[in-house]
Design a protein around this motif. Structure first.
Motif, PDB file in Angstrom:
ATOM      1  N   ILE A 166      26.858  51.230  56.163  1.00  0.00           N
ATOM      2  CA  ILE A 166      27.965  51.534  57.042  1.00  0.00           C
ATOM      3  C   ILE A 166      27.466  52.031  58.351  1.00  0.00           C
ATOM      4  O   ILE A 166      27.980  51.780  59.459  1.00  0.00           O
ATOM      5  CB  ILE A 166      28.853  52.677  56.098  1.00  0.00           C
ATOM      6  N   TRP A 183      33.550  45.759  58.656  1.00  0.00           N
ATOM      7  CA  TRP A 183      33.808  47.106  58.270  1.00  0.00           C
ATOM      8  C   TRP A 183      34.138  46.953  56.773  1.00  0.00           C
ATOM      9  O   TRP A 183      33.871  47.475  55.832  1.00  0.00           O
ATOM     10  CB  TRP A 183      34.841  47.881  58.893  1.00  0.00           C
ATOM     11  N   ILE A 201      32.297  47.926  53.269  1.00  0.00           N
ATOM     12  CA  ILE A 201      32.639  49.118  52.442  1.00  0.00           C
ATOM     13  C   ILE A 201      32.940  48.237  51.034  1.00  0.00           C
ATOM     14  O   ILE A 201      33.032  49.228  50.083  1.00  0.00           O
ATOM     15  CB  ILE A 201      34.018  49.737  53.175  1.00  0.00           C
TER      16      ILE A 201
END
Length: 92
Positions: A4, A83, A87
């Motif tokens: 991340i 993203w 995630i």
């Protein structure tokens, strides 16, 4: 560094490079267009309306390249498609 953090760092760096590199050519193009328009106005003042109208249309087209780079930078920073993938696969 976790995935991340790596994606966030890469997104910010690429967004900055996109703005930096993507605004050089439009700035040079607008400067060249303006200098040629002023030269044309000095040589033919009777054609001022036509020259200025064409100049504004041309500058708008040149500026659209910088606007596209700005939009890509905003997408990379605020709506990065990576993203959700990172995630979802990181288990966080």
């Amino acid at each position: 560094m976790d995935n991340i953090g790596l994606i966030g760092t890469a997104s910010i760096l690429v967004a900055g490079l996109t703005i930096a590199i993507g605004s050089i050519a439009p700035a040079l193009g607008e400067g060249k267009a303006l200098s040629q328009a002023l030269l044309s106005l000095a040589q033919q003042p009777d054609e001022a309306n036509t020259i200025i109208r064409t100049l504004f249309v041309g500058m708008a087209l040149v500026e659209s390249t910088a606007i596209y780079c700005f939009v890509v930078s905003l997408i990379l920073v605020f709506a990065n498609p990576f993203w959700n993938y990172v995630i979802a696969h990181s288990g966080s």
